[in-house]
Scaffold this motif. Structure first.
Motif, PDB file in Angstrom:
ATOM      1  N   GLU A  11       0.826  -1.206   0.000  1.00 35.57           N
ATOM      2  CA  GLU A  11       0.000   0.000   0.000  1.00 35.57           C
ATOM      3  C   GLU A  11       0.861   1.257   0.000  1.00 35.57           C
ATOM      4  N   LEU A  12       1.955   1.218   0.760  1.00 33.68           N
ATOM      5  CA  LEU A  12       2.857   2.358   0.804  1.00 33.68           C
ATOM      6  C   LEU A  12       3.507   2.584  -0.558  1.00 33.68           C
ATOM      7  N   GLY A  13       3.882   1.510  -1.210  1.00 31.06           N
ATOM      8  CA  GLY A  13       4.454   1.620  -2.554  1.00 31.06           C
ATOM      9  C   GLY A  13       3.468   2.224  -3.533  1.00 31.06           C
ATOM     10  N   ALA A  14       2.222   1.800  -3.470  1.00 27.42           N
ATOM     11  CA  ALA A  14       1.184   2.342  -4.347  1.00 27.42           C
ATOM     12  C   ALA A  14       0.923   3.811  -4.039  1.00 27.42           C
ATOM     13  N   TYR A  15       0.880   4.152  -2.769  1.00 24.15           N
ATOM     14  CA  TYR A  15       0.664   5.554  -2.367  1.00 24.15           C
ATOM     15  C   TYR A  15       1.792   6.433  -2.902  1.00 24.15           C
ATOM     16  N   CYS A  16       3.011   5.985  -2.724  1.00 28.45           N
ATOM     17  CA  CYS A  16       4.156   6.762  -3.201  1.00 28.45           C
ATOM     18  C   CYS A  16       4.096   6.947  -4.718  1.00 28.45           C
ATOM     19  N   GLN A  17       3.729   5.904  -5.419  1.00 26.77           N
ATOM     20  CA  GLN A  17       3.634   5.994  -6.882  1.00 26.77           C
ATOM     21  C   GLN A  17       2.556   6.996  -7.287  1.00 26.77           C
ATOM     22  N   GLU A  18       1.424   6.960  -6.612  1.00 27.79           N
ATOM     23  CA  GLU A  18       0.329   7.897  -6.912  1.00 27.79           C
ATOM     24  C   GLU A  18       0.734   9.342  -6.627  1.00 27.79           C
ATOM     25  N   GLN A  19       1.531   9.536  -5.578  1.00 33.01           N
ATOM     26  CA  GLN A  19       1.917  10.888  -5.148  1.00 33.01           C
ATOM     27  C   GLN A  19       3.215  11.375  -5.792  1.00 33.01           C
ATOM     28  N   GLY A  20       3.869  10.507  -6.549  1.00 33.56           N
ATOM     29  CA  GLY A  20       5.134  10.874  -7.171  1.00 33.56           C
ATOM     30  C   GLY A  20       6.279  10.946  -6.170  1.00 33.56           C
TER      31      GLY A  20
END
Length: 59
Positions: A11-20
């Motif tokens: 989830e953290l990886g996905a969040y970081c990807q979404e937020q750049g």
């Protein structure tokens, strides 16, 4: 940072990807926040004494 607190690795990886963002940035921010809440290296009295030392040397 609050948004990342309860996230697992995926989830953290996905969040970081979404937020750049990069994971290392989030880790650094978390560490900086933790460091800001620790005791200071010097007390105010010690800091003031260190500031007085150069003045004494110049006299």
């Amino acid at each position: 940072m609050l948004k990342t607190a309860g996230l697992n690795g995926n989830e953290l990886g996905a969040y970081c990807q979404e937020q750049g963002l990069f994971l290392v940035q989030v880790s650094q921010w978390l560490q900086a926040a933790a460091d800001a809440n620790t005791a200071p290296v010097l007390t105010m009295a010690e800091q003031k004494e260190l500031e007085r030392l150069p003045a004494k040397d110049q006299q």
